[in-house]
Motif scaffolding. Structure first.
Motif, PDB file in Angstrom:
ATOM      1  N   ALA B 173       0.837  -1.196   0.000  1.00 62.80           N
ATOM      2  CA  ALA B 173       0.000   0.000   0.000  1.00 62.80           C
ATOM      3  C   ALA B 173       0.874   1.249   0.000  1.00 62.80           C
ATOM      4  O   ALA B 173       0.582   2.230  -0.694  1.00 62.80           O
ATOM      5  CB  ALA B 173      -0.929   0.003   1.211  1.00 62.80           C
ATOM      6  N   GLU B 174       1.959   1.207   0.755  1.00 57.23           N
ATOM      7  CA  GLU B 174       2.873   2.360   0.796  1.00 57.23           C
ATOM      8  C   GLU B 174       3.608   2.499  -0.533  1.00 57.23           C
ATOM      9  O   GLU B 174       3.774   3.599  -1.045  1.00 57.23           O
ATOM     10  CB  GLU B 174       3.886   2.194   1.935  1.00 57.23           C
ATOM     11  N   GLU B 175       4.030   1.358  -1.087  1.00 61.94           N
ATOM     12  CA  GLU B 175       4.754   1.391  -2.366  1.00 61.94           C
ATOM     13  C   GLU B 175       3.906   2.011  -3.468  1.00 61.94           C
ATOM     14  O   GLU B 175       4.403   2.709  -4.330  1.00 61.94           O
ATOM     15  CB  GLU B 175       5.132  -0.036  -2.796  1.00 61.94           C
ATOM     16  N   ARG B 176       2.601   1.731  -3.411  1.00 60.62           N
ATOM     17  CA  ARG B 176       1.713   2.231  -4.460  1.00 60.62           C
ATOM     18  C   ARG B 176       1.065   3.566  -4.088  1.00 60.62           C
ATOM     19  O   ARG B 176       0.207   4.050  -4.799  1.00 60.62           O
ATOM     20  CB  ARG B 176       0.656   1.172  -4.793  1.00 60.62           C
ATOM     21  N   GLY B 177       1.503   4.128  -2.948  1.00 59.54           N
ATOM     22  CA  GLY B 177       1.070   5.483  -2.613  1.00 59.54           C
ATOM     23  C   GLY B 177      -0.295   5.605  -1.976  1.00 59.54           C
ATOM     24  O   GLY B 177      -1.184   6.266  -2.510  1.00 59.54           O
ATOM     25  N   GLN B 178      -0.471   4.989  -0.816  1.00 56.20           N
ATOM     26  CA  GLN B 178      -1.744   5.083  -0.098  1.00 56.20           C
ATOM     27  C   GLN B 178      -2.106   6.544   0.186  1.00 56.20           C
ATOM     28  O   GLN B 178      -3.245   6.957  -0.024  1.00 56.20           O
ATOM     29  CB  GLN B 178      -1.632   4.299   1.229  1.00 56.20           C
ATOM     30  N   GLY B 179      -1.114   7.303   0.655  1.00 51.60           N
ATOM     31  CA  GLY B 179      -1.360   8.716   0.971  1.00 51.60           C
ATOM     32  C   GLY B 179      -1.802   9.483  -0.268  1.00 51.60           C
ATOM     33  O   GLY B 179      -2.798  10.205  -0.243  1.00 51.60           O
ATOM     34  N   GLU B 180      -1.079   9.304  -1.355  1.00 55.12           N
ATOM     35  CA  GLU B 180      -1.396  10.024  -2.593  1.00 55.12           C
ATOM     36  C   GLU B 180      -2.789   9.665  -3.088  1.00 55.12           C
ATOM     37  O   GLU B 180      -3.549  10.537  -3.524  1.00 55.12           O
ATOM     38  CB  GLU B 180      -0.347   9.691  -3.666  1.00 55.12           C
ATOM     39  N   ALA B 181      -3.141   8.386  -2.999  1.00 55.41           N
ATOM     40  CA  ALA B 181      -4.446   7.938  -3.499  1.00 55.41           C
ATOM     41  C   ALA B 181      -5.589   8.617  -2.735  1.00 55.41           C
ATOM     42  O   ALA B 181      -6.555   9.094  -3.332  1.00 55.41           O
ATOM     43  CB  ALA B 181      -4.560   6.422  -3.389  1.00 55.41           C
TER      44      ALA B 181
END
Lengths: 312, 323
Positions: B173-181
């Motif tokens: 989730a972090e690798e794919r950008g949870q925050g950005e999403a």
């Protein structure tokens, strides 16, 4: 890991978890020992004490290199040996960024208040009073305007010392007014993030600041003004899940820990050790979430370049 | 909907279980002795109804949190099934995969096409795992955004149903950008040209909830909660112990009544006596009434005004002193 420890302690509004009381040595066995200390405490009178001036020397937490604080400050709080970027506050950033260290601070009259009467181990109001008494900080964000190589810029920078740089109503309101200022004066906006996330003591109100700040960015965007998000160590939770990741340019200092969930929570969830370099700036750059990494020593030049490119 | 004896009872629901057991006993006795006991049984059934009302009338905040997580409580797809017709589920974020913790699709609500989006939990162990306990990954939020943009393109209103203990805190989730999403969703939802109604139907935890929670009207079910962090995590960080979750729930002021009084939600959606898990159809009907009313209201406003109203609505949230 050092960083994950202070992340939560600071969000809880404390420096360190309370240490346990030293156990008193009262057993008969202990008393018989010849090396038993008979009188407790330091007995040297204050007048005879030889003081080492505090903060004269500074040790790098990464490479243990020791240098004078003056030397470190001249090097913009970057370790001369290993390039570790020490955590610094809003005023330090303003001094680094603005021409001749000249700038004006805005909206400093907005103060947090304990609207919910939130009490954990301490009341929120008491935490605020204590920090106000201890530091010159008014809240976790300061907004300043000035020039960078002659170009006007509005900068909002966070102070991690103030309840972990947490996002509460005051940060939300300062952020919003800074956006209005940008729109009114047609200036670009730089936000320097350094935060553990939302301020729990403001409950759902702090959550809504994520929506509020994002809504304001939508207005900034409609005005055609650039928003630069500079992420520094550490940036987590509500910041990375709102304006922190919404920059027209997302940039970061080297080696900064940046993420949504904290490393401890992830480790507990997946029950595995995290790979080295996980959630560091370089990791985020690699995964496509940053435009570039900027060394503090060339920050001013980079900002000038960005502003010039957007203007030209 | 599970019926007794397949029902599950929380601690504070035990008195209801006892009444059910008494009915069972009476029924057995009636069968054995061939005596008509329907009067006594009816009295006990009335007592169950009264008890249901009684229990939800004075719950502590922590009990409310427990009720929002009741294993028999209906989830997003159940409400869509009960409220709408012609539901067509749509999958995938067109990038990575289909996130089973986030569902969505077009359906007809009272004769009008509406885009429904919401977190989905599972009702048994296998399904709970498949749905990742209602904790979406970044692709879930991106799937939701894709569907919102689809609705916007064809000028269809959007209804989101929020029920999550938080966005998933995982490595990928972090690798794919949870925050950005989540950030992207909040930003884009602010700018949607179509009406957006959000309903907190169970757990409304933090950014994971807000990632589909920006709209023109925010509704909240009577036994749902909404705040910046789950009471357990709040307790762990601020009290440094898991044990203070009850106190944390109180201090966070996370109930629907609190949220309505703070002006952070617009309307409380009433639930059937004892909570939504006692009557799925009834709960869906009450929600449908609230959604239709909210939709009718925000449709009156021109899209541009609606967007600026939406931004202003969230900009008003917060409290501070000005010296």
């Amino acid at each position: 890991m050092k960083n994950e420890e202070d992340l939560e302690a600071n969000l809880a509004g404390d420096g360190q978890p309370a240490s346990e009381e030293p156990t008193s040595v009262e057993s008969s066995e202990a008393r018989e020992r010849w090396f038993q200390r008979l009188r407790k405490g330091i007995l040297t009178s204050t007048a005879d004490k030889k003081e080492t001036p505090e903060g004269l020397w500074s040790k790098c937490p990464e490479c243990n290199y020791i240098c004078t604080t003056t030397e470190l400050k001249e090097n913009l709080f970057v370790c001369p040996k290993c390039n570790y970027h020490h955590r610094i506050g809003s005023i330090d950033y303003f001094d680094i960024i603005f021409d001749n260290k000249e700038y004006s601070i805005h909206f400093d009259n907005i103060r947090s208040k304990d609207f919910l009467g939130f009490t954990d181990l301490k009341s929120y109001q008491k935490r605020l009073d204590e920090i106000h008494a201890k530091t010159t900080l008014k809240d976790s964000m300061r907004v300043a305007t000035g020039n960078v190589n002659g170009n006007g810029l509005v900068v909002a920078a966070m102070d991690f010392e103030f309840i972990g740089g947490s996002l509460g109503s005051v940060m939300g309101e300062k952020f919003a007014r800074a956006v209005d200022y940008c729109i009114e004066h047609k200036l670009p906006y730089l936000v320097i993030s350094k935060s553990g996330g939302a301020r729990m003591m403001e409950s759902a109100f702090s959550l809504m600041q994520m929506a509020k700040t994002s809504g304001k960015l939508s207005q900034l965007s409609d005005a055609g003004l650039p928003f630069i998000s500079l992420l520094t160590d550490p940036t987590f939770g509500g910041i990375s899940a709102s304006f922190g990741m919404l920059g027209d340019l997302n940039i970061a200092e080297p080696g900064a820990l940046i993420g949504f969930a904290g490393p401890r929570v992830i480790k507990e969830t997946i029950k595995k050790d995290l790979p080295p370099g996980f959630q560091r700036s370089e990791f985020l750059l690699d995964h496509g979430f940053l435009d570039f990494i900027v060394d503090r020593k060339i920050l001013r030049d980079k900002l000038t370049q960005i502003i010039t490119l957007f203007k030209g | 909907m599970p019926q007794y004896p397949n029902r599950q009872f929380l601690d504070f629901e035990q008195p209801i279980k006892t009444l059910y057991e008494e009915i069972d006993k009476l029924k057995q006795t009636a069968e054995k002795s061939k005596i008509d006991m329907s009067d006594s049984i009816r009295k006990l059934e009335d007592a169950i109804d009264d008890k249901r009302k009684d229990i939800t009338s004075h719950l502590t905040p922590w009990q409310r949190v427990q009720l929002s997580r009741h294993p028999d409580r209906p989830y997003t797809l159940k409400y869509i099934e009960k409220m709408t017709t012609a539901f067509m589920e749509l999958y995938g974020d067109r990038n990575v995969k289909d996130d089973k913790a986030m569902v969505g699709g077009f359906a007809q609500l009272d004769g009008e096409t509406v885009m429904f989006i919401g977190q989905q939990k599972g009702s048994n162990t296998k399904m709970r795992q498949l749905r990742n306990f209602g904790m979406p990954n970044p692709e879930g939020y991106r799937k939701a955004l894709r569907l919102m943009k689809l609705a916007e393109k064809f000028n269809k209103p959007i209804v989101t149903l929020i029920d999550t203990p938080g966005a998933f805190p995982g490595l990928e989730a972090e690798e794919r950008g949870q925050g950005e999403a989540i950030a992207r969703n909040i930003y884009e939802m602010m700018r949607l040209k179509v009406p957006v109604i959000c309903v907190i139907i169970g757990e409304g935890a933090s950014g994971g909830a807000l990632g589909i929670g920006v709209g023109d009207k925010i509704l909240m079910m009577e036994n749902a909660w909404y705040t910046v962090i789950s009471p357990e995590n709040c307790s762990t960080i601020l009290w440094r112990s898991w044990e203070k979750k009850e106190v944390a729930a109180e201090q966070l002021k996370l109930t629907a009544t609190n949220m309505k009084n703070f002006g952070l939600v617009d309307e409380i959606v009433p639930e059937p006596a004892g909570g939504a898990h006692w009557d799925y159809a009834g709960a869906a009907e009450l929600m449908k009434i609230s959604i239709l009313r909210a939709l009718a209201e925000v449709k009156q406003v021109a899209p541009d005004t609606r967007i600026s109203n939406r931004i202003n609505k969230f900009c008003k949230m917060g409290f501070w002193d000005e010296l």
